[in-house]
Design a protein around this motif. Structure first.
Motif, PDB file in Angstrom:
ATOM      1  N   PRO A 104       0.838  -1.204   0.000  1.00 17.88           N
ATOM      2  CA  PRO A 104       0.000   0.000   0.000  1.00 17.88           C
ATOM      3  C   PRO A 104       0.876   1.260   0.000  1.00 17.88           C
ATOM      4  O   PRO A 104       1.928   1.293   0.633  1.00 17.88           O
ATOM      5  CB  PRO A 104      -0.805  -0.113   1.286  1.00 17.88           C
ATOM      6  N   GLU A 105       0.430   2.254  -0.726  1.00 17.68           N
ATOM      7  CA  GLU A 105       1.174   3.502  -0.818  1.00 17.68           C
ATOM      8  C   GLU A 105       0.696   4.468   0.260  1.00 17.68           C
ATOM      9  O   GLU A 105      -0.491   4.715   0.416  1.00 17.68           O
ATOM     10  CB  GLU A 105       0.958   4.120  -2.201  1.00 17.68           C
ATOM     11  N   ILE A 106       1.649   5.008   0.998  1.00 20.02           N
ATOM     12  CA  ILE A 106       1.316   5.956   2.052  1.00 20.02           C
ATOM     13  C   ILE A 106       0.877   7.263   1.412  1.00 20.02           C
ATOM     14  O   ILE A 106       1.579   7.831   0.589  1.00 20.02           O
ATOM     15  CB  ILE A 106       2.512   6.180   2.998  1.00 20.02           C
ATOM     16  N   GLY A 107      -0.312   7.732   1.796  1.00 21.31           N
ATOM     17  CA  GLY A 107      -0.847   8.971   1.237  1.00 21.31           C
ATOM     18  C   GLY A 107      -0.486  10.191   2.062  1.00 21.31           C
ATOM     19  O   GLY A 107      -0.538  11.309   1.586  1.00 21.31           O
TER      20      GLY A 107
ATOM     21  N   TYR B 208       0.281  11.528   6.540  1.00 29.70           N
ATOM     22  CA  TYR B 208       0.340  11.184   7.963  1.00 29.70           C
ATOM     23  C   TYR B 208      -0.652  12.036   8.745  1.00 29.70           C
ATOM     24  O   TYR B 208      -0.836  13.215   8.458  1.00 29.70           O
ATOM     25  CB  TYR B 208       1.746  11.428   8.520  1.00 29.70           C
ATOM     26  N   ASN B 209      -1.299  11.419   9.718  1.00 32.43           N
ATOM     27  CA  ASN B 209      -2.123  12.129  10.701  1.00 32.43           C
ATOM     28  C   ASN B 209      -1.330  12.145  12.000  1.00 32.43           C
ATOM     29  O   ASN B 209      -0.739  11.133  12.388  1.00 32.43           O
ATOM     30  CB  ASN B 209      -3.453  11.414  10.938  1.00 32.43           C
ATOM     31  N   VAL B 210      -1.312  13.269  12.672  1.00 34.08           N
ATOM     32  CA  VAL B 210      -0.616  13.363  13.953  1.00 34.08           C
ATOM     33  C   VAL B 210      -1.632  13.053  15.054  1.00 34.08           C
ATOM     34  O   VAL B 210      -2.687  13.681  15.135  1.00 34.08           O
ATOM     35  CB  VAL B 210       0.001  14.765  14.153  1.00 34.08           C
ATOM     36  N   THR B 211      -1.315  12.037  15.867  1.00 28.25           N
ATOM     37  CA  THR B 211      -2.219  11.616  16.935  1.00 28.25           C
ATOM     38  C   THR B 211      -1.464  11.529  18.262  1.00 28.25           C
ATOM     39  O   THR B 211      -0.236  11.516  18.291  1.00 28.25           O
ATOM     40  CB  THR B 211      -2.840  10.242  16.636  1.00 28.25           C
ATOM     41  N   THR B 212      -2.212  11.446  19.336  1.00 29.88           N
ATOM     42  CA  THR B 212      -1.624  11.308  20.662  1.00 29.88           C
ATOM     43  C   THR B 212      -0.949   9.945  20.770  1.00 29.88           C
ATOM     44  O   THR B 212      -1.510   8.934  20.369  1.00 29.88           O
ATOM     45  CB  THR B 212      -2.707  11.439  21.747  1.00 29.88           C
ATOM     46  N   ASP B 213       0.247   9.925  21.321  1.00 31.90           N
ATOM     47  CA  ASP B 213       1.007   8.686  21.513  1.00 31.90           C
ATOM     48  C   ASP B 213       0.608   8.079  22.863  1.00 31.90           C
ATOM     49  O   ASP B 213       1.231   8.327  23.892  1.00 31.90           O
ATOM     50  CB  ASP B 213       2.502   8.993  21.462  1.00 31.90           C
ATOM     51  N   TRP B 214      -0.467   7.290  22.862  1.00 33.72           N
ATOM     52  CA  TRP B 214      -1.043   6.763  24.104  1.00 33.72           C
ATOM     53  C   TRP B 214      -0.084   5.928  24.939  1.00 33.72           C
ATOM     54  O   TRP B 214      -0.097   6.051  26.170  1.00 33.72           O
ATOM     55  CB  TRP B 214      -2.322   5.979  23.788  1.00 33.72           C
ATOM     56  N   PRO B 215       0.749   5.067  24.365  1.00 35.58           N
ATOM     57  CA  PRO B 215       1.659   4.292  25.219  1.00 35.58           C
ATOM     58  C   PRO B 215       2.591   5.168  26.062  1.00 35.58           C
ATOM     59  O   PRO B 215       2.963   4.781  27.164  1.00 35.58           O
ATOM     60  CB  PRO B 215       2.449   3.437  24.233  1.00 35.58           C
ATOM     61  N   LYS B 216       2.936   6.328  25.573  1.00 31.43           N
ATOM     62  CA  LYS B 216       3.815   7.216  26.344  1.00 31.43           C
ATOM     63  C   LYS B 216       3.080   7.893  27.501  1.00 31.43           C
ATOM     64  O   LYS B 216       3.707   8.475  28.372  1.00 31.43           O
ATOM     65  CB  LYS B 216       4.439   8.273  25.437  1.00 31.43           C
ATOM     66  N   LEU B 217       1.757   7.829  27.526  1.00 32.35           N
ATOM     67  CA  LEU B 217       0.990   8.451  28.598  1.00 32.35           C
ATOM     68  C   LEU B 217       0.861   7.548  29.821  1.00 32.35           C
ATOM     69  O   LEU B 217       0.454   8.004  30.887  1.00 32.35           O
ATOM     70  CB  LEU B 217      -0.399   8.849  28.109  1.00 32.35           C
TER      71      LEU B 217
ATOM     72  N   PRO C 292       3.299  10.504  14.364  1.00 33.12           N
ATOM     73  CA  PRO C 292       2.656  10.468  13.045  1.00 33.12           C
ATOM     74  C   PRO C 292       2.142   9.052  12.748  1.00 33.12           C
ATOM     75  O   PRO C 292       2.850   8.079  12.966  1.00 33.12           O
ATOM     76  CB  PRO C 292       3.778  10.857  12.088  1.00 33.12           C
ATOM     77  N   GLU C 293       0.912   8.963  12.292  1.00 35.22           N
ATOM     78  CA  GLU C 293       0.344   7.683  11.875  1.00 35.22           C
ATOM     79  C   GLU C 293       0.042   7.772  10.384  1.00 35.22           C
ATOM     80  O   GLU C 293      -0.691   8.659   9.953  1.00 35.22           O
ATOM     81  CB  GLU C 293      -0.930   7.363  12.638  1.00 35.22           C
ATOM     82  N   PRO C 294       0.583   6.838   9.604  1.00 35.02           N
ATOM     83  CA  PRO C 294       0.360   6.911   8.157  1.00 35.02           C
ATOM     84  C   PRO C 294      -1.073   6.549   7.774  1.00 35.02           C
ATOM     85  O   PRO C 294      -1.729   5.759   8.446  1.00 35.02           O
ATOM     86  CB  PRO C 294       1.338   5.878   7.601  1.00 35.02           C
ATOM     87  N   TRP C 295      -1.552   7.174   6.718  1.00 35.24           N
ATOM     88  CA  TRP C 295      -2.785   6.739   6.091  1.00 35.24           C
ATOM     89  C   TRP C 295      -2.427   6.341   4.668  1.00 35.24           C
ATOM     90  O   TRP C 295      -1.454   6.823   4.098  1.00 35.24           O
ATOM     91  CB  TRP C 295      -3.893   7.793   6.161  1.00 35.24           C
TER      92      TRP C 295
END
Length: 94
Positions: free
Chosen positions: A5-8, A10-19, A81-84
């Motif tokens: 799949p080709e990355i279109g 990135y969405n920036v989201t909260t990094d929950w594991p670091k919380l 960053p989470e890729p879409w």
């Protein structure tokens, strides 16, 4: 063979594991404040339902505060960053 799949973008989201550590520290602080005037007793064999209830309540409060802050002030917390992905030919109906 399916193509990668080709990355279109990135969405920036909260990094929950670091919380996790922040939530643990907040819970401990709430518990310490709420139980500061309790007598210093300790028994390895006796259950302490009152302390267990305080721990549950402290965790509940810390979680509510964290959720509220993340919902209103997401930028205060670690981000990642989470890729879409772009749809492939297999994903598009014919």
């Amino acid at each position: 063979m399916p193509s990668e799949p080709e990355i279109g973008g990135y969405n920036v989201t909260t990094d929950w594991p670091k919380l996790g550590p922040s939530l643990l520290i907040a819970t401990a602080l709430i518990l310490a404040i709420r139980t500061a005037k309790w007598p210093a007793t300790f028994s390895q064999t006796a259950a302490n339902p009152e302390l267990d209830a305080e721990i549950e309540y402290a965790a509940y409060l810390a979680s509510r505060v964290m959720s509220s802050l993340v919902a209103r002030r997401e930028g205060l917390f670690p981000q990642k960053p989470e890729p879409w992905y772009q749809p492939s030919e297999e994903d598009v109906p014919k």
